[in-house]
Scaffold this active site. Structure first.
Site, PDB file in Angstrom:
ATOM      1  N   HIS A   1      29.593  65.945  36.266  1.00 46.67           N
ATOM      2  CA  HIS A   1      29.413  67.373  36.552  1.00 46.67           C
ATOM      3  C   HIS A   1      28.240  67.924  35.743  1.00 46.67           C
ATOM      4  O   HIS A   1      27.406  68.677  36.268  1.00 46.67           O
ATOM      5  CB  HIS A   1      30.705  68.113  36.209  1.00 46.67           C
ATOM      6  CG  HIS A   1      30.791  69.498  36.764  1.00 46.67           C
ATOM      7  ND1 HIS A   1      30.720  69.782  38.110  1.00 46.67           N
ATOM      8  CD2 HIS A   1      30.952  70.704  36.141  1.00 46.67           C
ATOM      9  CE1 HIS A   1      30.828  71.086  38.303  1.00 46.67           C
ATOM     10  NE2 HIS A   1      30.961  71.667  37.127  1.00 46.67           N
TER      11      HIS A   1
ATOM     12  N   GLU B   1      30.307  63.144  17.491  1.00 47.09           N
ATOM     13  CA  GLU B   1      29.417  64.181  16.949  1.00 47.09           C
ATOM     14  C   GLU B   1      28.202  63.557  16.272  1.00 47.09           C
ATOM     15  O   GLU B   1      27.068  64.025  16.457  1.00 47.09           O
ATOM     16  CB  GLU B   1      30.187  65.065  15.965  1.00 47.09           C
ATOM     17  CG  GLU B   1      29.346  66.099  15.224  1.00 47.09           C
ATOM     18  CD  GLU B   1      28.737  67.158  16.120  1.00 47.09           C
ATOM     19  OE1 GLU B   1      27.810  67.851  15.659  1.00 47.09           O
ATOM     20  OE2 GLU B   1      29.170  67.299  17.279  1.00 47.09           O
TER      21      GLU B   1
ATOM     22  N   HIS C   1      25.787  62.230  18.893  1.00 45.65           N
ATOM     23  CA  HIS C   1      25.044  63.319  19.536  1.00 45.65           C
ATOM     24  C   HIS C   1      23.910  63.805  18.639  1.00 45.65           C
ATOM     25  O   HIS C   1      22.788  64.040  19.109  1.00 45.65           O
ATOM     26  CB  HIS C   1      25.994  64.469  19.864  1.00 45.65           C
ATOM     27  CG  HIS C   1      25.319  65.639  20.513  1.00 45.65           C
ATOM     28  ND1 HIS C   1      24.514  65.514  21.622  1.00 45.65           N
ATOM     29  CD2 HIS C   1      25.323  66.970  20.196  1.00 45.65           C
ATOM     30  CE1 HIS C   1      24.049  66.708  21.974  1.00 45.65           C
ATOM     31  NE2 HIS C   1      24.519  67.596  21.119  1.00 45.65           N
TER      32      HIS C   1
ATOM     33  N   HIS D   1      33.527  81.607  37.132  1.00 49.38           N
ATOM     34  CA  HIS D   1      32.725  80.402  37.359  1.00 49.38           C
ATOM     35  C   HIS D   1      32.888  79.888  38.788  1.00 49.38           C
ATOM     36  O   HIS D   1      31.899  79.510  39.429  1.00 49.38           O
ATOM     37  CB  HIS D   1      33.120  79.314  36.364  1.00 49.38           C
ATOM     38  CG  HIS D   1      32.327  78.055  36.540  1.00 49.38           C
ATOM     39  ND1 HIS D   1      30.947  78.040  36.500  1.00 49.38           N
ATOM     40  CD2 HIS D   1      32.715  76.762  36.776  1.00 49.38           C
ATOM     41  CE1 HIS D   1      30.513  76.804  36.699  1.00 49.38           C
ATOM     42  NE2 HIS D   1      31.562  76.015  36.879  1.00 49.38           N
TER      43      HIS D   1
ATOM     44  N   HIS E   1      24.000  77.634  24.442  1.00 48.60           N
ATOM     45  CA  HIS E   1      23.433  76.376  23.948  1.00 48.60           C
ATOM     46  C   HIS E   1      23.043  75.440  25.091  1.00 48.60           C
ATOM     47  O   HIS E   1      21.955  74.851  25.081  1.00 48.60           O
ATOM     48  CB  HIS E   1      24.454  75.706  23.020  1.00 48.60           C
ATOM     49  CG  HIS E   1      23.935  74.497  22.318  1.00 48.60           C
ATOM     50  ND1 HIS E   1      24.534  73.262  22.416  1.00 48.60           N
ATOM     51  CD2 HIS E   1      22.868  74.317  21.510  1.00 48.60           C
ATOM     52  CE1 HIS E   1      23.862  72.387  21.693  1.00 48.60           C
ATOM     53  NE2 HIS E   1      22.844  73.003  21.130  1.00 48.60           N
TER      54      HIS E   1
END
Length: 302
Positions: free
Chosen positions: A276, A60, A63, A214, A125
């Protein structure tokens, strides 16, 4: 003194850093590191650098650090481009979009940490961050096209391909949202085998429905991009910009489908999951470039 070569390197640097922002966000979600810094933002567990650093906190923090660096580099790119090549019609709007959406992305991320937003909001987001990435990506492509080595400036895209591409953009964006929703609702392994569990096709709960949606959108995306690719290659075979661009998009969607399938088959292998995210990031960037070319065509008709 302004040098085009320096601006090119700055554009490449900004694009690479924005790519790492995308991958970092995916890594945070895939490793369950969203709460690595507790509910503190911009501090981490109430400190600039907490004493206790488990792997989730490190992910975290990393990032957040990369996101902060990206803001600095993108601002540097925007200011330099605005000052030196602002005469190019798309530079100023792209500059505003890239910085604006980067800030919105940071605020949504902060809100997720502080107020624990529901997954349907959190799924936005990734889509917001893709718009910011694509703006930087487009600025870089424009910078590289200044030397007139490409055919994009003289390209005229006719209405059929424009319609196919606009629909492709909408379909891909919806697929991206459902993919982000899969991550944020912890539905990556829901709904059984890939492509569908033939022994039990009907979804049974919310997680199944999210995963089912999805996969359905991913199938539609693949078919639509294939149709668009065939049309583009058939009707614009003499134009390298269209031929290479739509070929790259078709290859990227194939890789996207493969990594999506492997994610399910391997119980969400982290490396595959990051690829991905990488492939969809650059696929969306390519679609954004097609939109730029189509807007230039529309402008030339007026």
């Amino acid at each position: 003194m302004f040098r085009k070569q320096n601006l090119k390197w700055l554009g490449v640097l900004a694009t690479i850093i924005m790519t790492f922002v995308q991958l970092g966000g995916a890594l945070v979600t895939k490793t369950g590191s969203e709460d690595g810094c507790g509910s503190s933002w911009p501090l981490c567990n109430g400190a600039l650098l907490p004493e206790n650093l488990p792997i989730q906190t490190i992910i975290e923090l990393s990032h957040r650090a990369v996101s902060a660096i990206s803001l600095i580099v993108v601002l540097w790119l925007v200011i330099t481009a605005w000052k030196n090549i602002g005469y190019i019609k798309e530079i100023k709007p792209l500059s505003i979009i890239s910085v604006g959406f980067l800030l919105v992305q940071a605020l949504v991320g902060a809100a997720a940490v502080i107020w624990q937003q529901n997954p349907y909001v959190l799924a936005l987001h990734f889509g917001i961050s893709l718009i910011s990435f694509s703006s930087v990506f487009l600025m870089t492509l424009i910078i590289f096209s200044i030397d007139k080595k490409y055919e994009a400036d003289i390209l005229f895209i006719h209405k059929p391909l424009r319609i196919l591409t606009w629909l492709m953009a909408i379909i891909v964006y919806l697929t991206i949202y459902t993919g982000a929703l899969v991550r944020h609702t912890k539905s990556s392994l829901a709904y059984g085998a890939w492509p569908i569990p033939f022994d039990d096709i009907v979804p049974h709960n919310a997680h199944d429905w999210v995963q089912f949606s999805h996969r359905g959108m991913a199938f539609i995306t693949f078919i639509w991009i294939m149709i668009t690719f065939i049309h583009a290659i058939k009707n614009y075979s003499d134009n390298r910009t269209v031929r290479y661009g739509y070929t790259a998009s078709f290859i990227l969607v194939i890789l996207q489908v493969i990594t999506g399938a492997l994610s399910v088959i391997t119980n969400v292998n982290l490396i595959i999951a990051l690829f991905h995210a990488l492939f969809i990031t650059y696929l969306f960037g390519m679609i954004a470039y097609f939109i730029l070319l189509m807007l230039r065509t529309t402008r030339s008709l007026k």
